[in-house]
Write a protein that holds these residues in place. Structure first.
Motif, PDB file in Angstrom:
ATOM      1  N   ALA B  20      13.645  74.397  49.307  1.00 35.35           N
ATOM      2  CA  ALA B  20      14.000  75.436  48.523  1.00 35.35           C
ATOM      3  C   ALA B  20      14.982  75.495  49.837  1.00 35.35           C
ATOM      4  O   ALA B  20      16.658  76.013  49.378  1.00 35.35           O
ATOM      5  CB  ALA B  20      13.002  76.593  48.884  1.00 35.35           C
ATOM      6  N   VAL B  23      18.281  72.372  49.754  1.00 31.60           N
ATOM      7  CA  VAL B  23      18.759  73.050  47.709  1.00 31.60           C
ATOM      8  C   VAL B  23      19.322  74.432  48.525  1.00 31.60           C
ATOM      9  O   VAL B  23      20.487  73.995  47.963  1.00 31.60           O
ATOM     10  CB  VAL B  23      17.627  72.730  47.234  1.00 31.60           C
ATOM     11  CG1 VAL B  23      18.223  73.309  45.868  1.00 31.60           C
ATOM     12  CG2 VAL B  23      16.789  71.619  46.427  1.00 31.60           C
ATOM     13  N   PRO B  44      21.636  65.560  43.061  1.00 32.26           N
ATOM     14  CA  PRO B  44      22.849  66.501  43.444  1.00 32.26           C
ATOM     15  C   PRO B  44      21.368  66.986  44.112  1.00 32.26           C
ATOM     16  O   PRO B  44      20.512  67.527  44.307  1.00 32.26           O
ATOM     17  CB  PRO B  44      22.797  67.325  42.438  1.00 32.26           C
ATOM     18  CG  PRO B  44      22.687  66.445  41.169  1.00 32.26           C
ATOM     19  CD  PRO B  44      22.028  65.697  41.474  1.00 32.26           C
ATOM     20  N   ALA B  46      21.498  70.473  45.483  1.00 35.73           N
ATOM     21  CA  ALA B  46      21.920  70.758  45.011  1.00 35.73           C
ATOM     22  C   ALA B  46      20.230  71.987  44.211  1.00 35.73           C
ATOM     23  O   ALA B  46      20.459  73.143  43.099  1.00 35.73           O
ATOM     24  CB  ALA B  46      23.147  72.159  44.423  1.00 35.73           C
ATOM     25  N   SER B  47      20.134  70.467  43.145  1.00 32.74           N
ATOM     26  CA  SER B  47      18.966  70.576  42.201  1.00 32.74           C
ATOM     27  C   SER B  47      17.874  70.849  42.819  1.00 32.74           C
ATOM     28  O   SER B  47      16.605  69.395  43.347  1.00 32.74           O
ATOM     29  CB  SER B  47      19.509  69.823  40.608  1.00 32.74           C
ATOM     30  OG  SER B  47      18.024  69.219  40.548  1.00 32.74           O
ATOM     31  N   MET B  48      17.043  71.724  42.384  1.00 31.25           N
ATOM     32  CA  MET B  48      15.639  71.829  43.305  1.00 31.25           C
ATOM     33  C   MET B  48      14.920  71.001  41.944  1.00 31.25           C
ATOM     34  O   MET B  48      13.891  70.253  43.004  1.00 31.25           O
ATOM     35  CB  MET B  48      15.114  73.518  42.821  1.00 31.25           C
ATOM     36  CG  MET B  48      13.401  73.740  43.204  1.00 31.25           C
ATOM     37  SD  MET B  48      13.641  73.451  45.380  1.00 31.25           S
ATOM     38  CE  MET B  48      11.979  74.276  46.307  1.00 31.25           C
ATOM     39  N   LEU B  49      15.054  70.863  41.108  1.00 35.21           N
ATOM     40  CA  LEU B  49      13.970  69.376  40.430  1.00 35.21           C
ATOM     41  C   LEU B  49      14.173  68.029  40.929  1.00 35.21           C
ATOM     42  O   LEU B  49      13.264  67.258  41.138  1.00 35.21           O
ATOM     43  CB  LEU B  49      14.750  70.183  38.762  1.00 35.21           C
ATOM     44  CG  LEU B  49      13.615  70.406  38.011  1.00 35.21           C
ATOM     45  CD1 LEU B  49      14.028  71.086  36.805  1.00 35.21           C
ATOM     46  CD2 LEU B  49      11.725  69.962  38.510  1.00 35.21           C
ATOM     47  N   ALA B  50      15.669  67.476  41.393  1.00 35.51           N
ATOM     48  CA  ALA B  50      15.937  66.221  41.658  1.00 35.51           C
ATOM     49  C   ALA B  50      15.256  65.985  42.988  1.00 35.51           C
ATOM     50  O   ALA B  50      15.212  64.949  43.164  1.00 35.51           O
ATOM     51  CB  ALA B  50      17.361  66.310  41.020  1.00 35.51           C
ATOM     52  N   LEU B  52      13.047  67.705  44.381  1.00 32.61           N
ATOM     53  CA  LEU B  52      11.599  67.263  44.542  1.00 32.61           C
ATOM     54  C   LEU B  52      11.135  66.728  43.875  1.00 32.61           C
ATOM     55  O   LEU B  52      10.042  65.568  44.401  1.00 32.61           O
ATOM     56  CB  LEU B  52      10.796  68.821  43.632  1.00 32.61           C
ATOM     57  CG  LEU B  52      10.520  70.306  44.827  1.00 32.61           C
ATOM     58  CD1 LEU B  52      10.669  71.482  43.064  1.00 32.61           C
ATOM     59  CD2 LEU B  52       9.956  69.790  45.150  1.00 32.61           C
ATOM     60  N   SER B  53      11.843  65.779  42.592  1.00 29.66           N
ATOM     61  CA  SER B  53      11.025  64.489  42.221  1.00 29.66           C
ATOM     62  C   SER B  53      11.500  63.026  42.680  1.00 29.66           C
ATOM     63  O   SER B  53      10.683  62.716  42.987  1.00 29.66           O
ATOM     64  CB  SER B  53      11.858  64.075  40.619  1.00 29.66           C
ATOM     65  OG  SER B  53      11.581  65.675  40.204  1.00 29.66           O
ATOM     66  N   LEU B  54      12.399  63.686  43.679  1.00 28.63           N
ATOM     67  CA  LEU B  54      12.148  62.090  45.142  1.00 28.63           C
ATOM     68  C   LEU B  54      11.200  62.163  45.567  1.00 28.63           C
ATOM     69  O   LEU B  54      10.650  61.403  46.175  1.00 28.63           O
ATOM     70  CB  LEU B  54      13.361  62.545  45.701  1.00 28.63           C
ATOM     71  CG  LEU B  54      14.504  62.491  45.400  1.00 28.63           C
ATOM     72  CD1 LEU B  54      15.426  63.259  46.653  1.00 28.63           C
ATOM     73  CD2 LEU B  54      14.988  61.427  44.843  1.00 28.63           C
TER      74      LEU B  54
END
Lengths: 554, 94
Positions: B20, B23, B44, B46-50, B52-54
């Motif tokens: 958080a 991001v 990106p 600035a994308s929390m989802l992206a 996290l998915s790493l």
């Protein structure tokens, strides 16, 4: 409106959080159902609606985050940031342009990200459920429905739900929630664990509670599992007064655990990391009876290194400079998958490669952990014990103990979670220094009932005489060998069961820190002979309900 | 294109609070910043989802990249953030 003249209605569930309370019912709002798709005439307006819905979800989560503290605050703040994620907006815009209405565009965008996270497995896979919570909020906003989640009726209330998930209860305020009652769920469900951690009266598996109208005043007895719906204000006030009296009586007791005649019982706490005990009252607590080490391993692509583990263990050992800390080695596997273990999926994970069994293929993970525990123990003054989960045979126990000793760990024992281990407790104690009974798994395997199954909650009840008989066999083996036999499952947190366990011969009880005062008070009310008498009554019963009734009525 | 490669110091990796904080800092930069692990696809920052998915764990090396005005300053700020143990730091407002 509730019918005020009708006599109170008695509902029966399973008491999982001891204590009394009474108050008005407020229900957990259900996630919104999606209506049929409708044709989109103005895509720009539809997109604006969808974006507003995401903003509303973000604002709601942000407000909840600001009202929470500690870990809950961080979790909710991260949730709010996901709601604000530009990739979500882009995804929704794409779906709206493809002709979907706002609610369906939100649903399909969230579903796509959910699948992506779920496919990563492990810790990230579990976060997929968190995404559902955000999706429910955004969809509710798009449909103009109230946000799902914890109600806020503006006065203290009894929280009623079908079942509670961890995300539902983050930030649950024990100042306004008087008690928890769920239609489904069993003694080891999240609701039960949460209730005990928060010290709230709770009843699970309470059929019919969802039909009780919002606002009805109910009296909840978290010990007997009875819920009386439609009681009058006078009765409710009486129940609350009795509860307050009970609480002040409990907190009056101090010091180490002992029976009325002074027989010592070690009261210990279960922790997942050193942070769990921040602010806890540890008066009279003999140490940590179960230090779960999984937190170090969650969400990792590789196993944590030696130094990182040494530091985390040392932090926990420092909490009890003069006490005992029992470390459980990694309890993961088919049931709790971790990506770096590289284990195949199994059709029956509970019966698969889990706990100590993981070391068959990956001994180096166990070795590193034992070495880290030993190094941290060298620098600590606490008496550090180590134990392995999911041990089935004396040969497995001997191999584990030998490994632990090779790293210089003096006290090595095993958990008893498998009936085979309980039946061979004598042989286990010829090689192991102590036994710790994990009642949640032991009841699942003894009664052949899945821990997650709400429908089989009565079988999973720690009062099942068959489970108590296996505990008795372990305790008897402990007596013969002069070695310690403890209980570290949820059963140890049940104050009514504590004298029974002590009567069976258990010498250590390990539970969440908040459960200690009630257990200590109950033990102090019985001498050892009375405990043994209660244990005999419970063992003589035909099932869990009868055992509980026999003990509570005597 | 300017890049920075840094090992993530946060004990829990880039999850929950550390993610958080990262991001949010990335969103505050004037230049869009992307983040990747090894030769994986850049997403990106600035994308929390992206992010996290790493699934970035403790000690994993990540590469930050950005182009355009202020790219170097943005990369330096974000790389410095990742090099701190964000888990060990108490939230300033708590």
């Amino acid at each position: 409106m509730p019918d005020l003249d009708a006599p109170p209605r008695a509902l029966q569930g399973i008491g999982v959080g001891p204590g009394l309370s009474a108050g008005a019912v407020a229900r957990m709002a259900a996630p919104p159902a999606l209506p049929d798709p409708r044709p989109v005439t103005d895509p720009e307006r539809e997109l604006a609606d969808a974006v507003r819905a995401l903003e509303a979800a973000e604002a709601d989560l942000r407000a909840r985050s600001e009202a929470a503290d500690g870990e809950a605050r961080d979790i909710l703040s991260a949730q709010a940031m996901i709601a604000a994620d530009p990739t979500l907006r882009d995804g929704v815009a794409e779906r709206v342009r493809a002709g979907e209405d706002a609610a369906h565009a939100l649903r399909s965008t969230f579903d796509r990200h959910r699948e992506l996270l779920a496919s990563l497995g492990g810790y990230l896979g579990e976060r997929a459920a968190d995404l559902d919570d955000i999706a429910h909020r955004a969809i509710a906003a798009a449909l103009g429905r109230p946000m799902p989640g914890l109600p806020s009726p503006g006065h203290p209330f009894v929280l009623v739900a079908d079942d509670l998930a961890p995300a539902d209860t983050v930030g649950l305020d024990t100042g306004t929630v008087l008690a928890l009652v769920t239609e489904r769920g069993g003694p080891t469900s999240h609701t039960a664990i949460l209730a005990r951690a928060l010290g709230l009266p709770a009843v699970v598996g309470c059929a019919g509670i969802l039909e009780v109208p919002e606002g009805t005043v109910v009296a909840v007895d978290g010990t007997s599992g009875q819920v009386r719906a439609g009681v009058g204000d006078d009765e409710a006030a009486g129940v609350r007064a009795r509860a307050a009296e009970e609480r002040s009586r409990l907190t009056a007791g101090r010091g180490p655990g002992r029976t009325a005649d002074g027989h010592p019982v070690d009261l210990m706490v279960n922790i997942g990391s050193a942070a769990d005990l921040r602010g806890a009252d540890l008066d009279g607590v003999a140490g940590v009876g179960l230090f779960r080490t999984e937190f170090l391993f969650l969400g990792r692509k590789d196993a944590p290194g030696l130094d990182e583990q040494v530091a985390a263990y040392a932090e926990a050992f420092a909490l009890f400079p003069e006490g005992t800390v029992v470390v459980r080695t990694l309890d993961a596997g088919a049931d709790k998958p971790l990506p770096f273990l590289g284990l195949p999926e199994e059709p029956n994970p509970a019966l698969g490669v889990r706990g100590l069994r993981v070391a068959r293929d990956r001994p180096e993970i166990l070795d590193t952990q034992l070495e880290a525990v030993a190094r941290a123990a060298e620098q600590a003054t606490a008496d550090v014990w180590v134990m392995a989960p999911m041990v089935s045979t004396p040969v497995e126990a001997a191999a584990f103990v030998e490994r632990a000793r090779a790293f210089g760990l003096r006290t090595a024992g095993v958990m008893v979670e498998v009936p085979a281990a309980a039946l061979r407790a004598d042989r286990l104690l010829q090689v192991a220094d102590f036994l710790s009974i994990g009642t949640n798994d032991l009841s699942q395997y003894t009664l052949a009932a899945d821990r997650q199954s709400g429908a089989l909650a009565d079988l999973l009840d720690p009062w099942q005489p068959a489970l108590l008989q296996l505990i008795a066999a372990c305790a008897e083996a402990g007596r013969r060998s002069g070695r310690s036999v403890g209980v570290c499952g949820e059963a140890a947190a049940d104050p009514a069961l504590a004298p029974v366990l002590v009567g069976l011969g258990v010498t250590k009880l390990s539970m969440s820190a908040r459960s200690v005062p009630a257990v200590r008070a109950r033990l102090a009310a019985h001498d050892r002979a009375a405990c043994e008498d209660l244990a005999r009554r419970a063992l003589d019963a035909a099932d869990a309900a009868e055992a509980r009734a026999a003990v509570l009525s005597s | 294109m300017p890049t920075r490669t840094v090992a993530v110091a946060a004990r829990t990796g880039l999850h929950a609070r550390p993610a958080a904080l990262f991001v949010k800092a990335a969103a505050d930069q004037e230049t869009p910043v992307r983040i990747r692990v090894g030769d994986g696809p850049a997403v990106p920052a600035a994308s929390m989802l992206a992010v996290l998915s790493l699934g970035v764990g403790h000690g994993t090396e990540v590469t930050l990249e950005a182009d355009g005005p202020g790219a170097d300053a943005a990369l330096d700020a974000l790389a410095a953030l990742l090099a701190r143990d964000l888990d060990a730091e108490e939230p300033a407002d708590a």
